[in-house]
Design an enzyme around this catalytic site. Structure first.
Site, PDB file in Angstrom:
ATOM      1  N   ASP A  26      -0.695  -6.250  -8.672  1.00 14.55           N
ATOM      2  CA  ASP A  26      -0.297  -7.594  -9.108  1.00 14.55           C
ATOM      3  C   ASP A  26      -1.320  -8.166 -10.083  1.00 14.55           C
ATOM      4  OD1 ASP A  26       1.906  -7.509  -7.373  1.00 14.55           O
ATOM      5  OD2 ASP A  26       0.805  -8.482  -5.753  1.00 14.55           O
ATOM      6  N   ASP A  33      -0.094  -5.717   0.418  1.00 22.68           N
ATOM      7  CA  ASP A  33      -0.905  -6.784  -0.181  1.00 22.68           C
ATOM      8  C   ASP A  33      -2.127  -7.013   0.692  1.00 22.68           C
ATOM      9  OD1 ASP A  33       0.881  -7.244  -2.285  1.00 22.68           O
ATOM     10  OD2 ASP A  33       2.061  -8.641  -1.090  1.00 22.68           O
TER      11      ASP A  33
END
Length: 206
Positions: free
Chosen positions: A187, A152
């Site tokens: 995401d 991330d």
């Protein structure tokens, strides 16, 4: 399969591959150039490239333990299979192009995080706050198959308040950051794809 479906399915495949290429290029660049928890400001204090890894679900949510990680990886694979099957059905049923594209974006997002979880542990050394990860011979990385961590890096602390008023329920007297999760491009694909389908294509699913 009827030949009339081959071209649209091929175009969809190329579209998904293009989205995956963007996602994986950014993740690999971050993992091989930044130390864990390193943050690079991009737009003042509102947008950072902030490298973290999570062993759980989207937006940094954790699922504890090795078995939890394995179950999540298997669930993701099953979900990708189901979405892929549904996408083929949509094409064969002549669904609107917007519906097909929206589902394809969701599929690309789901696949992007599966790649991390499945293979990054096999091909990368471990990222730490003191060392940048690098490629290693296949199978000699930091985790076994399906147990890798998801990369991330996108962080948007749009509003940061040092101390909330004491009368605010649950967070009174505490520091507060609006939209604190760190997430990745995959995401964003899933979130934006679902949002697009719900807002603009809901009539098709009624």
């Amino acid at each position: 399969m009827d030949s009339k479906y081959k071209k649209p399915l091929l175009l969809l495949l190329l579209f998904v591959i293009a989205l995956l290429t963007i996602d994986q290029t950014v993740k690999i660049a971050v993992k091989t150039h930044m130390t864990l928890n390193e943050a690079i400001p991009v737009f003042g204090r509102w947008f950072y490239i902030n490298f973290i890894e999570n062993r759980g679900a989207a937006y940094g949510m954790e699922i504890g333990g090795s078995y939890g990680k394995l179950a999540l990886s298997l669930l993701r694979i099953a979900a990708v299979g189901a979405i892929g099957w549904y996408l083929v059905r949509l094409v064969r049923r002549g669904a609107p192009r917007g519906v097909i594209v929206g589902v394809a974006v969701v599929l690309a997002g789901a696949m992007g995080n599966i790649i991390d979880a499945s293979f990054y542990g096999l091909i990368f050394s471990e990222s730490t706050p003191y060392a940048v990860a690098h490629f290693v011979p296949w199978g000699t990385g930091y985790a076994p198959f399906l147990h890798g961590s998801v990369v991330d890096m996108l962080y948007f602390p749009i509003i940061e308040i040092e101390r909330m008023p004491s009368w605010v329920p649950f967070i009174g007297g505490e520091p507060y950051t609006f939209f604190s999760p760190v997430f990745n491009i995959a995401d964003a694909y899933v979130t934006c794809g679902f949002a697009y389908l719900l807002i603009f294509q809901y009539k098709y699913f009624r």
